[in-house]
Design an enzyme around this catalytic site. Structure first.
Site, PDB file in Angstrom:
ATOM      1  N   GLU A 218       4.925  -5.447   6.951  1.00 38.35           N
ATOM      2  CA  GLU A 218       3.889  -3.959   7.585  1.00 38.35           C
ATOM      3  C   GLU A 218       3.861  -3.489   9.024  1.00 38.35           C
ATOM      4  O   GLU A 218       4.136  -2.755   9.953  1.00 38.35           O
ATOM      5  CB  GLU A 218       2.498  -4.684   7.805  1.00 38.35           C
ATOM      6  CG  GLU A 218       1.611  -4.578   6.406  1.00 38.35           C
ATOM      7  CD  GLU A 218       1.377  -5.451   5.398  1.00 38.35           C
ATOM      8  OE1 GLU A 218       2.185  -6.379   6.282  1.00 38.35           O
ATOM      9  OE2 GLU A 218       1.042  -6.303   4.660  1.00 38.35           O
TER      10      GLU A 218
ATOM     11  N   GLU B 142       0.281  -9.444  -0.935  1.00 36.50           N
ATOM     12  CA  GLU B 142      -1.743  -9.965  -0.878  1.00 36.50           C
ATOM     13  C   GLU B 142      -2.220 -10.416  -1.839  1.00 36.50           C
ATOM     14  O   GLU B 142      -2.865 -11.678  -1.700  1.00 36.50           O
ATOM     15  CB  GLU B 142      -2.116  -8.852   0.418  1.00 36.50           C
ATOM     16  CG  GLU B 142      -2.255  -9.235   2.571  1.00 36.50           C
ATOM     17  CD  GLU B 142      -2.464  -7.997   2.915  1.00 36.50           C
ATOM     18  OE1 GLU B 142      -1.618  -6.532   2.606  1.00 36.50           O
ATOM     19  OE2 GLU B 142      -2.848  -8.549   4.176  1.00 36.50           O
TER      20      GLU B 142
ATOM     21  N   ALA C 205       0.914  -1.171  -0.204  1.00 31.56           N
ATOM     22  CA  ALA C 205      -0.142   0.380   0.082  1.00 31.56           C
ATOM     23  C   ALA C 205       0.971   0.992  -0.090  1.00 31.56           C
ATOM     24  O   ALA C 205       2.107   1.525   0.225  1.00 31.56           O
ATOM     25  CB  ALA C 205      -1.083  -0.170   1.272  1.00 31.56           C
TER      26      ALA C 205
ATOM     27  N   GLY D 147       0.504  -5.291   0.735  1.00 34.19           N
ATOM     28  CA  GLY D 147      -0.579  -5.843   0.041  1.00 34.19           C
ATOM     29  C   GLY D 147      -0.283  -6.202  -1.011  1.00 34.19           C
ATOM     30  O   GLY D 147      -1.152  -6.482  -1.944  1.00 34.19           O
TER      31      GLY D 147
HETATM   32  C1  HXC Z   1       5.116   4.530  -1.628  1.00 29.51           C
HETATM   33  C2  HXC Z   1       6.450   3.766  -2.212  1.00 29.51           C
HETATM   34  C3  HXC Z   1       6.644   2.007  -1.612  1.00 29.51           C
HETATM   35  C4  HXC Z   1       5.567   2.066  -0.914  1.00 29.51           C
HETATM   36  C5  HXC Z   1       8.430   1.555  -2.779  1.00 29.51           C
HETATM   37  N1  HXC Z   1       8.172   3.834  -2.231  1.00 29.51           N
HETATM   38  N2  HXC Z   1       7.624   1.213  -1.559  1.00 29.51           N
HETATM   39  N3  HXC Z   1       6.276   4.163  -2.048  1.00 29.51           N
HETATM   40  N4  HXC Z   1       4.320   3.689  -0.278  1.00 29.51           N
HETATM   41  N5  HXC Z   1       4.884   1.343  -0.450  1.00 29.51           N
HETATM   42  C6  HXC Z   1       8.274   4.532  -3.460  1.00 29.51           C
HETATM   43  C7  HXC Z   1      10.172   4.742  -2.402  1.00 29.51           C
HETATM   44  O1  HXC Z   1       9.418   5.422  -2.060  1.00 29.51           O
HETATM   45  C8  HXC Z   1      10.765   5.456  -3.754  1.00 29.51           C
HETATM   46  O2  HXC Z   1      10.372   6.835  -4.329  1.00 29.51           O
HETATM   47  C9  HXC Z   1      10.264   4.174  -4.630  1.00 29.51           C
HETATM   48  O3  HXC Z   1       9.351   3.913  -4.290  1.00 29.51           O
HETATM   49  C10 HXC Z   1      11.708   3.695  -5.376  1.00 29.51           C
HETATM   50  O4  HXC Z   1      11.852   2.374  -3.553  1.00 29.51           O
HETATM   51  P1  HXC Z   1      13.177   3.110  -2.816  1.00 29.51           P
HETATM   52  O5  HXC Z   1      13.241   2.537  -1.661  1.00 29.51           O
HETATM   53  O6  HXC Z   1      14.246   3.741  -3.703  1.00 29.51           O
HETATM   54  O7  HXC Z   1      13.794   1.026  -3.827  1.00 29.51           O
HETATM   55  P2  HXC Z   1      14.709   0.330  -2.634  1.00 29.51           P
HETATM   56  O8  HXC Z   1      15.733   0.982  -1.896  1.00 29.51           O
HETATM   57  O9  HXC Z   1      15.166  -1.030  -4.040  1.00 29.51           O
HETATM   58  O10 HXC Z   1      13.381  -0.387  -1.756  1.00 29.51           O
HETATM   59  C11 HXC Z   1      12.829  -1.133  -2.064  1.00 29.51           C
HETATM   60  C12 HXC Z   1      12.069  -1.722  -1.128  1.00 29.51           C
HETATM   61  C13 HXC Z   1      11.474  -0.358   0.080  1.00 29.51           C
HETATM   62  C14 HXC Z   1      12.302  -2.242  -0.774  1.00 29.51           C
HETATM   63  C15 HXC Z   1      10.674  -2.331  -1.613  1.00 29.51           C
HETATM   64  O11 HXC Z   1      11.169   0.262  -1.448  1.00 29.51           O
HETATM   65  C16 HXC Z   1      10.120  -0.590   0.759  1.00 29.51           C
HETATM   66  O12 HXC Z   1      10.688  -1.202   1.836  1.00 29.51           O
HETATM   67  N6  HXC Z   1       9.172  -0.325   0.529  1.00 29.51           N
HETATM   68  C17 HXC Z   1       8.334  -0.232   1.211  1.00 29.51           C
HETATM   69  C18 HXC Z   1       7.182  -2.303   1.955  1.00 29.51           C
HETATM   70  C19 HXC Z   1       6.287  -1.979   2.378  1.00 29.51           C
HETATM   71  O13 HXC Z   1       6.709  -1.718   3.536  1.00 29.51           O
HETATM   72  N7  HXC Z   1       5.376  -2.685   2.198  1.00 29.51           N
HETATM   73  C20 HXC Z   1       3.622  -2.724   3.349  1.00 29.51           C
HETATM   74  C21 HXC Z   1       3.185  -1.600   3.191  1.00 29.51           C
HETATM   75  S1  HXC Z   1       1.826  -1.781   3.931  1.00 29.51           S
HETATM   76  P3  HXC Z   1      11.203   8.164  -4.349  1.00 29.51           P
HETATM   77  O14 HXC Z   1      10.176   8.802  -4.790  1.00 29.51           O
HETATM   78  O15 HXC Z   1      12.216   8.292  -3.183  1.00 29.51           O
HETATM   79  O16 HXC Z   1      11.702   7.636  -6.046  1.00 29.51           O
HETATM   80  C22 HXC Z   1       0.927  -2.451   3.368  1.00 29.51           C
HETATM   81  C23 HXC Z   1      -0.546  -2.349   4.003  1.00 29.51           C
HETATM   82  C24 HXC Z   1      -0.837  -3.424   3.095  1.00 29.51           C
HETATM   83  O17 HXC Z   1       1.232  -2.842   1.932  1.00 29.51           O
HETATM   84  C25 HXC Z   1      -2.856  -3.569   3.507  1.00 29.51           C
HETATM   85  C26 HXC Z   1      -3.437  -3.688   2.188  1.00 29.51           C
HETATM   86  C27 HXC Z   1      -2.947  -2.951   0.941  1.00 29.51           C
END
Ligand code: HXC
Length: 258
Positions: free
Chosen positions: A132, A112, A66, A109
């Site tokens: 999460e 999921e 998400a 997500g």
């Molecule tokens: C918003 C995101 C994002 C996310 C990545 N980006 N994941 N933006 N929400 N979930 C954006 C980053 O901010 C960045 O934007 C660009 O994508 C590239 O990501 P980087 O982090 O620079 O890439 P990298 O270093 O290769 O790392 C990849 C990654 C990391 C390991 C996947 O991005 C990460 O940990 N993302 C979050 C993963 C996460 O926690 N997901 C769960 C979300 S909560 P910029 O503008 O800086 O280039 C969830 C709840 C579920 O899913 C509920 C149901 C839907």
């Protein structure tokens, strides 16, 4: 072919729909616009008469979860009043078989949504996880439920409580995906599988899907009865006669969904 801000949809002549999550700059993070467009795209898939759906992501992720930037300032009231996230469940409710072609990250997500697909094919470089916990939340579209059913309590607890990622090889070993192929082949492999399924009787494919999914919902005896009733029902249709006649005639079957 139709495109929206966050998605691309194609449906080919074989009855295979391909839906691509398309916000690669944000690793296909799932935001409200995408959720709304996804819901509309699934209606288009159904209306098109597509027989199988392939779901994939553009760029180096299937989906990284998400959209955290969008979620950060949301309140409990916002979330509960809008029943936020409920629309994603429409993927799981689709009657036709669905295949997830997972390239790169499938996190939160993203993992999921992948688990809502009936068949999951991963590229060797794919990674899966429910991170999460590190954001102060928990999975919200089935992670605690579908992951547990897929891989069992021990693995699900390990993944959800630590937020650690598993690579494609481990995902295959624990039963999260059914095939791992080289990264460059993942979409093509999914399309080959999709065309194969699209060539079978659509009624049989939908019945098989419904019966397998029933296994998570009911007792063994009820599930067996459900399956037997569907098995009997398929003898009402021409495709059963055609499939068996073709076998006996030693020729490929020509299913018509009749
Ligand atoms: C918003 C995101 C994002 C996310 C990545 N980006 N994941 N933006 N929400 N979930 C954006 C980053 O901010 C960045 O934007 C660009 O994508 C590239 O990501 P980087 O982090 O620079 O890439 P990298 O270093 O290769 O790392 C990849 C990654 C990391 C390991 C996947 O991005 C990460 O940990 N993302 C979050 C993963 C996460 O926690 N997901 C769960 C979300 S909560 P910029 O503008 O800086 O280039 C969830 C709840 C579920 O899913 C509920 C149901 C839907």
């Amino acid at each position: 072919m139709s495109s929206s801000d966050t998605l691309t949809l194609t449906v080919d002549d074989d009855g295979v729909a391909q839906l691509t999550l398309n916000r690669p700059a944000a690793l296909n993070a799932l935001n409200t616009t995408m959720m709304t467009e996804f819901s509309a795209a699934l209606r288009q898939v159904t209306d098109s008469g597509a027989r199988v759906l392939v779901l994939t992501g553009a760029g180096r992720a299937f989906a990284a979860g998400a959209d955290i930037a969008e979620m950060r300032d949301r309140t409990f009231g916002d979330m509960t009043d809008s029943n936020h996230l409920a629309a994603w469940e429409e993927l799981a409710d689709l009657r036709i078989p669905t295949i997830g072609a997972v390239n790169g990250f499938a996190l939160g997500g993203g993992c999921e949504i992948a688990m809502m697909c009936d068949i999951l094919i991963a590229g060797a470089g794919a990674s899966f996880g429910q991170p999460e916990i590190g954001l102060g939340i928990i999975p919200g579209i089935g992670g605690t439920q579908r992951l547990t059913r897929l891989v069992g309590k021990a693995q699900a607890m390990d993944l959800i409580l630590t937020g650690r990622r598993v690579d494609a090889a481990e995902a295959l070993r624990i039963g999260l995906v059914s095939r791992v192929v080289p990264d460059d082949d993942v979409l093509e492999e999914a399309l080959v599988v999709a065309r194969q399924i699209a060539g079978f009787s659509g009624r049989a494919a939908r019945a098989a899907k419904e019966c397998v999914l029933r296994a998570d919902q009911t007792t063994l005896s009820e599930g067996l009865l459900f399956e037997r009733r569907w098995f009997h029902s398929l003898f009402a249709f021409d495709d059963q006669t055609e499939g068996m006649t073709a076998f006996l005639d030693k020729r490929p079957a020509r299913f018509t969904d009749g």
